[in-house]
Motif scaffolding. Sequence first.
Motif, PDB file in Angstrom:
ATOM      1  N   ILE A 135      13.787 -16.010   9.981  1.00 40.26           N
ATOM      2  CA  ILE A 135      12.984 -15.310  10.060  1.00 40.26           C
ATOM      3  C   ILE A 135      14.216 -14.208   8.648  1.00 40.26           C
ATOM      4  O   ILE A 135      14.990 -14.204   8.592  1.00 40.26           O
ATOM      5  N   PHE A 136      13.008 -14.630   7.536  1.00 43.11           N
ATOM      6  CA  PHE A 136      14.256 -13.669   6.589  1.00 43.11           C
ATOM      7  C   PHE A 136      14.119 -12.513   6.459  1.00 43.11           C
ATOM      8  O   PHE A 136      13.066 -11.653   6.693  1.00 43.11           O
ATOM      9  N   SER A 137      15.715 -11.786   5.447  1.00 43.54           N
ATOM     10  CA  SER A 137      14.997  -9.968   4.938  1.00 43.54           C
ATOM     11  C   SER A 137      14.490 -10.265   4.274  1.00 43.54           C
ATOM     12  O   SER A 137      14.775 -10.993   3.326  1.00 43.54           O
ATOM     13  N   ASP A 138      13.700  -8.480   3.669  1.00 44.63           N
ATOM     14  CA  ASP A 138      13.851  -8.573   2.234  1.00 44.63           C
ATOM     15  C   ASP A 138      14.837  -8.158   1.968  1.00 44.63           C
ATOM     16  O   ASP A 138      16.226  -7.947   2.314  1.00 44.63           O
ATOM     17  N   GLU A 139      15.633  -7.934   0.156  1.00 49.08           N
ATOM     18  CA  GLU A 139      16.116  -7.944  -0.336  1.00 49.08           C
ATOM     19  C   GLU A 139      16.882  -6.638   0.268  1.00 49.08           C
ATOM     20  O   GLU A 139      16.012  -5.672   0.000  1.00 49.08           O
ATOM     21  N   VAL A 140      18.186  -6.983   0.223  1.00 46.76           N
ATOM     22  CA  VAL A 140      18.678  -6.135   0.020  1.00 46.76           C
ATOM     23  C   VAL A 140      19.290  -4.381  -0.404  1.00 46.76           C
ATOM     24  O   VAL A 140      19.137  -3.229  -0.071  1.00 46.76           O
ATOM     25  N   GLY A 141      19.094  -4.685  -0.984  1.00 46.21           N
ATOM     26  CA  GLY A 141      19.197  -3.667  -2.296  1.00 46.21           C
ATOM     27  C   GLY A 141      18.227  -2.671  -2.568  1.00 46.21           C
ATOM     28  O   GLY A 141      18.236  -1.670  -3.225  1.00 46.21           O
ATOM     29  N   MET A 142      17.063  -3.254  -2.605  1.00 47.04           N
ATOM     30  CA  MET A 142      15.949  -2.663  -2.535  1.00 47.04           C
ATOM     31  C   MET A 142      16.021  -1.209  -2.145  1.00 47.04           C
ATOM     32  O   MET A 142      16.701  -0.594  -0.458  1.00 47.04           O
ATOM     33  N   LEU A 143      15.622  -0.570  -2.020  1.00 47.04           N
ATOM     34  CA  LEU A 143      15.821   1.382  -1.890  1.00 47.04           C
ATOM     35  C   LEU A 143      15.190   1.758  -0.650  1.00 47.04           C
ATOM     36  O   LEU A 143      15.574   2.408   0.234  1.00 47.04           O
ATOM     37  N   GLY A 144      14.029   0.750   0.004  1.00 48.43           N
ATOM     38  CA  GLY A 144      13.469   1.348   1.093  1.00 48.43           C
ATOM     39  C   GLY A 144      14.523   0.505   2.639  1.00 48.43           C
ATOM     40  O   GLY A 144      14.106   1.002   3.374  1.00 48.43           O
ATOM     41  N   LEU A 145      15.033  -0.054   2.059  1.00 47.55           N
ATOM     42  CA  LEU A 145      16.600  -0.512   2.882  1.00 47.55           C
ATOM     43  C   LEU A 145      17.681   0.164   2.777  1.00 47.55           C
ATOM     44  O   LEU A 145      18.508   1.328   2.991  1.00 47.55           O
ATOM     45  N   ALA A 146      17.827  -0.131   1.297  1.00 48.85           N
ATOM     46  CA  ALA A 146      19.664   0.597   0.581  1.00 48.85           C
ATOM     47  C   ALA A 146      19.635   2.147   1.066  1.00 48.85           C
ATOM     48  O   ALA A 146      20.449   2.580   1.652  1.00 48.85           O
ATOM     49  N   GLY A 147      18.186   2.833   0.800  1.00 48.12           N
ATOM     50  CA  GLY A 147      18.181   4.433   0.550  1.00 48.12           C
ATOM     51  C   GLY A 147      18.291   4.901   1.719  1.00 48.12           C
ATOM     52  O   GLY A 147      18.526   6.107   2.084  1.00 48.12           O
ATOM     53  N   PHE A 148      18.423   3.898   2.448  1.00 45.88           N
ATOM     54  CA  PHE A 148      17.979   4.872   4.126  1.00 45.88           C
ATOM     55  C   PHE A 148      19.550   4.934   4.454  1.00 45.88           C
ATOM     56  O   PHE A 148      19.698   5.724   5.888  1.00 45.88           O
ATOM     57  N   TYR A 149      20.094   3.959   4.100  1.00 49.03           N
ATOM     58  CA  TYR A 149      21.779   4.641   4.263  1.00 49.03           C
ATOM     59  C   TYR A 149      22.452   4.991   3.266  1.00 49.03           C
ATOM     60  O   TYR A 149      22.103   4.996   2.356  1.00 49.03           O
ATOM     61  N   SER A 165       1.151  -0.795   0.574  1.00 46.60           N
ATOM     62  CA  SER A 165       0.238   0.203  -0.138  1.00 46.60           C
ATOM     63  C   SER A 165       1.141   1.173   0.202  1.00 46.60           C
ATOM     64  O   SER A 165       1.296   1.747   0.851  1.00 46.60           O
ATOM     65  N   VAL A 166       1.780   1.793  -0.618  1.00 49.27           N
ATOM     66  CA  VAL A 166       2.154   2.812  -1.265  1.00 49.27           C
ATOM     67  C   VAL A 166       1.437   4.449  -1.566  1.00 49.27           C
ATOM     68  O   VAL A 166       0.614   4.642  -2.971  1.00 49.27           O
ATOM     69  N   ASP A 167       1.537   5.090  -0.386  1.00 52.35           N
ATOM     70  CA  ASP A 167       0.834   6.514  -0.961  1.00 52.35           C
ATOM     71  C   ASP A 167       1.524   7.372  -2.070  1.00 52.35           C
ATOM     72  O   ASP A 167       1.349   8.389  -2.943  1.00 52.35           O
ATOM     73  N   ASP A 168       2.709   6.993  -2.093  1.00 54.42           N
ATOM     74  CA  ASP A 168       3.914   7.661  -3.010  1.00 54.42           C
ATOM     75  C   ASP A 168       4.746   6.772  -4.416  1.00 54.42           C
ATOM     76  O   ASP A 168       5.575   6.845  -3.379  1.00 54.42           O
ATOM     77  N   SER A 169       4.498   6.278  -4.808  1.00 55.51           N
ATOM     78  CA  SER A 169       5.116   5.735  -5.864  1.00 55.51           C
ATOM     79  C   SER A 169       6.745   6.071  -6.286  1.00 55.51           C
ATOM     80  O   SER A 169       7.750   5.399  -6.587  1.00 55.51           O
ATOM     81  N   HIS A 170       6.733   7.820  -5.913  1.00 56.41           N
ATOM     82  CA  HIS A 170       8.519   8.317  -6.062  1.00 56.41           C
ATOM     83  C   HIS A 170       9.716   8.031  -4.730  1.00 56.41           C
ATOM     84  O   HIS A 170      10.342   8.336  -4.972  1.00 56.41           O
ATOM     85  N   LYS A 171       7.955   7.421  -4.011  1.00 55.59           N
ATOM     86  CA  LYS A 171       9.154   7.784  -2.184  1.00 55.59           C
ATOM     87  C   LYS A 171       9.980   6.462  -2.400  1.00 55.59           C
ATOM     88  O   LYS A 171       9.566   5.443  -3.403  1.00 55.59           O
ATOM     89  N   LEU A 230       5.185   0.989 -10.540  1.00 51.88           N
ATOM     90  CA  LEU A 230       5.133   0.480  -9.759  1.00 51.88           C
ATOM     91  C   LEU A 230       6.260   0.928  -8.985  1.00 51.88           C
ATOM     92  O   LEU A 230       7.080   1.213  -9.259  1.00 51.88           O
ATOM     93  N   PRO A 231       6.436   1.155  -7.265  1.00 49.53           N
ATOM     94  CA  PRO A 231       7.114   1.843  -6.754  1.00 49.53           C
ATOM     95  C   PRO A 231       8.308   1.506  -7.014  1.00 49.53           C
ATOM     96  O   PRO A 231       9.209   0.091  -7.043  1.00 49.53           O
ATOM     97  N   LYS A 232       9.356   2.703  -7.395  1.00 48.65           N
ATOM     98  CA  LYS A 232      10.789   2.178  -7.761  1.00 48.65           C
ATOM     99  C   LYS A 232      11.520   1.734  -6.220  1.00 48.65           C
ATOM    100  O   LYS A 232      12.413   1.076  -6.777  1.00 48.65           O
ATOM    101  N   GLU A 233      10.319   1.481  -5.759  1.00 53.24           N
ATOM    102  CA  GLU A 233      10.931   0.774  -4.311  1.00 53.24           C
ATOM    103  C   GLU A 233      10.986  -0.359  -4.523  1.00 53.24           C
ATOM    104  O   GLU A 233      12.092  -1.634  -4.270  1.00 53.24           O
TER     105      GLU A 233
END
Lengths: 358, 105
Positions: free
Chosen positions: A276-290, A208-214, B53-56
């Motif tokens: 317990i698995f992490s989601d893929e580490v290259g995804m921007l939701g994680l990689a972009g945090f660092y 559920s994403v409110d802004d696909s550019h984020k 599809l979100p960039k994320e």
Amino acid sequence: MWDSWKTTKVLLILILVLSLVTLRGQLPLQVDEPSNVVIDENVISLQSLTLKQKIAQMILVYGKDSNAELYQKMLIGGVYLGAKRQEADFNDAVSSFQEKATIPLLVAVDLEGCLNPFENFAQFPSLAEINTSDEAYAVGKREGELLSSLRINVNLAPVLDLKDDILHCRSFSGSTEEVSEKGARYLAGLQEQEVLAVGKHYPGKTLSVDDSHKTIVSATIGEDDLVPFKEAMTNDVSGIMVSHVISSGAVDSEGRPSGVSPAVVSSLRQQFSGLIFSDEVGMLGLAGFYKPAEVNIMYVDLVKAGHDLILNFDRDPKNIYRMIRAVEKAVENGEISEERIDSSVRRILTAKGMTVVE
Amino acid sequence: MKPVFVVNIALLLVATVLLMVNVSPAFTGGSITSLENSDATCAYSEDGVLATLPKEQCCYEAVKQYACEKDDGGYRCYASPESSRFLVLDQDMMTLCQKRGYDVG
């Protein structure tokens, strides 16, 4: 007195040093054969593995055939396979990774009911198209039969998010109770075929994403979002995957992506004894945090948070090796205890059907 | 201009290039960040209907596919060439995924 010739000498020395450093980076990765590992009729001695090998067991990589031999030597824990043209291609890929493996690998796919990696030869309904829990069981069973026949032992599914507002096909339809029941029946059908199911993406609201550019995603988690995960855990799901959502509400990640939030992962660990698995580490939701230069910190944070398996799809084995080294250094300097690594590796090896002795 | 001065300028250029190659994670980090903040686009197409599809999530979805082919200035990524479900990435998105280390394109 400084003169031009001195400058020339300094520059030549600098170029020599930089050239050596550059060449060192271009050399192929050298890994010794894992002849140290003690395995006897499926009984494995945990302490016969080096620390690097134990950390490698915690990583699930992208399964590029040309890297098979290197990953076997590193004792990588698992591989992920994307879509292929035909069944024979999957068989060949699995064989390339498993045949000479000292420790069997987890072989994972995303048959999550939308974009289908087996589309060239097998069709399945999307999760959204499944109407009843009996149908969910039947689909799980049929998918499990295919995966099992291809020697794929992990499906990164079912999606247990209540809604898929993006592709509108990856989530089960219906009320919270209906989604929960379908999820539980699906995983039952799948796991009866000896394929590990991984419920995702904890704690929910990933689709559920409110802004696909984020690139960094935040969501407020309600109690309802957790119901399908609790139902899956009650029904012996083998694994739960944690998303990169920054969560608040019923699950509070304290301003961090859930995957690197000890609060989220440790709370999950208290409720769940599986993988317990992490989601893929290259995804921007994680990689972009660092910051880009903080990637080693990210790897260490993932392990500190409490994951058993970390998905890293970087195509370069050297970067996978860097990840292993980063975590190894964190253990050596006391930031992570070796028992923390051991507890995950015991779970992984047990999930692989091995008996672990110290 | 003295020859040694010209030689030193050339050596300085070589040293600068080697230095930039070795600090490339920090050097390209800026370019990755700019791509992440750009209007790079990614879409999912099903039966002719496009959904953003979100960039994320885009690169992860792209790497799952069988192939990504150039198509009309961007890329079409699919599990099967005959499939009615596929991803559409623009060049910036593809570049971002490749710089992020994914085996795509």
